[in-house]
Design a protein around this motif. Structure first.
Motif, PDB file in Angstrom:
ATOM      1  N   CYS A 141       8.828   4.953  21.801  1.00 60.39           N
ATOM      2  CA  CYS A 141       9.699   5.104  21.597  1.00 60.39           C
ATOM      3  C   CYS A 141      10.399   5.656  20.548  1.00 60.39           C
ATOM      4  N   GLY A 142      10.204   7.337  19.966  1.00 62.33           N
ATOM      5  CA  GLY A 142      11.343   7.689  19.342  1.00 62.33           C
ATOM      6  C   GLY A 142      11.196   9.044  18.815  1.00 62.33           C
ATOM      7  N   PRO A 143      11.218  10.022  17.760  1.00 58.84           N
ATOM      8  CA  PRO A 143      10.673  11.389  17.769  1.00 58.84           C
ATOM      9  C   PRO A 143       8.965  11.892  18.360  1.00 58.84           C
ATOM     10  N   VAL A 144       8.933  12.329  19.181  1.00 61.20           N
ATOM     11  CA  VAL A 144       7.353  12.587  19.074  1.00 61.20           C
ATOM     12  C   VAL A 144       6.729  14.402  19.585  1.00 61.20           C
ATOM     13  N   PRO A 145       6.498  14.688  18.698  1.00 59.25           N
ATOM     14  CA  PRO A 145       5.960  16.131  18.945  1.00 59.25           C
ATOM     15  C   PRO A 145       5.072  16.645  19.907  1.00 59.25           C
ATOM     16  N   VAL A 146       5.275  17.697  20.957  1.00 59.94           N
ATOM     17  CA  VAL A 146       5.444  18.213  21.440  1.00 59.94           C
ATOM     18  C   VAL A 146       5.820  19.806  21.969  1.00 59.94           C
ATOM     19  N   ILE A 167      11.550  13.162  22.741  1.00 58.60           N
ATOM     20  CA  ILE A 167      12.044  11.842  23.448  1.00 58.60           C
ATOM     21  C   ILE A 167      10.733  11.397  23.116  1.00 58.60           C
ATOM     22  N   GLY A 168      10.097  10.627  23.215  1.00 57.57           N
ATOM     23  CA  GLY A 168       9.209   9.740  23.405  1.00 57.57           C
ATOM     24  C   GLY A 168       9.029   8.718  24.572  1.00 57.57           C
ATOM     25  N   ARG A 169       8.143   8.565  25.951  1.00 54.31           N
ATOM     26  CA  ARG A 169       8.719   8.296  27.228  1.00 54.31           C
ATOM     27  C   ARG A 169       8.787   6.181  26.554  1.00 54.31           C
ATOM     28  N   GLY A 170       8.163   6.051  25.572  1.00 54.13           N
ATOM     29  CA  GLY A 170       7.804   4.672  25.993  1.00 54.13           C
ATOM     30  C   GLY A 170       9.628   3.656  26.005  1.00 54.13           C
ATOM     31  N   CYS A 171      11.495   4.980  25.442  1.00 54.68           N
ATOM     32  CA  CYS A 171      12.305   3.792  25.377  1.00 54.68           C
ATOM     33  C   CYS A 171      12.477   3.620  26.431  1.00 54.68           C
TER      34      CYS A 171
END
Length: 82
Positions: A52-57, A76-80
């Motif tokens: 949950c949070g910003p991640v590089p894509v 945005i990560g998929r863990g939120c």
């Protein structure tokens, strides 16, 4: 003898059909707000991590000239969860 020659030619033709050009993945360019993007076709977008949070894509794409580029941006990560 003719059967052997036919078999050899058939085998070489089928193997050449599977031959592909080796392509080197381009180095990802970090996205900067306001940069000009010439995206004609998106080839691939990596999935965001399970946090949950910003991640590089990374997005790989072709421009209008047919050149391949890679762009790295924050998503945005998929863990939120709500």
């Amino acid at each position: 003898m003719k059967k052997f020659l036919f078999l050899a030619l058939s085998l070489s033709a089928s193997l050449s059909a599977y031959a592909q050009e080796v392509s080197v993945a381009p180095k990802a360019t970090p996205y900067v707000y306001g940069m000009h993007l010439d995206i004609a076709k998106v080839i691939n977008i990596t999935e965001a991590a399970d946090i949950c949070g910003p991640v590089p894509v990374q997005m790989t794409y072709k421009d209008s000239h047919g050149d391949t580029h890679a762009l790295e941006y924050s998503g945005i990560g998929r863990g939120c969860t709500n």
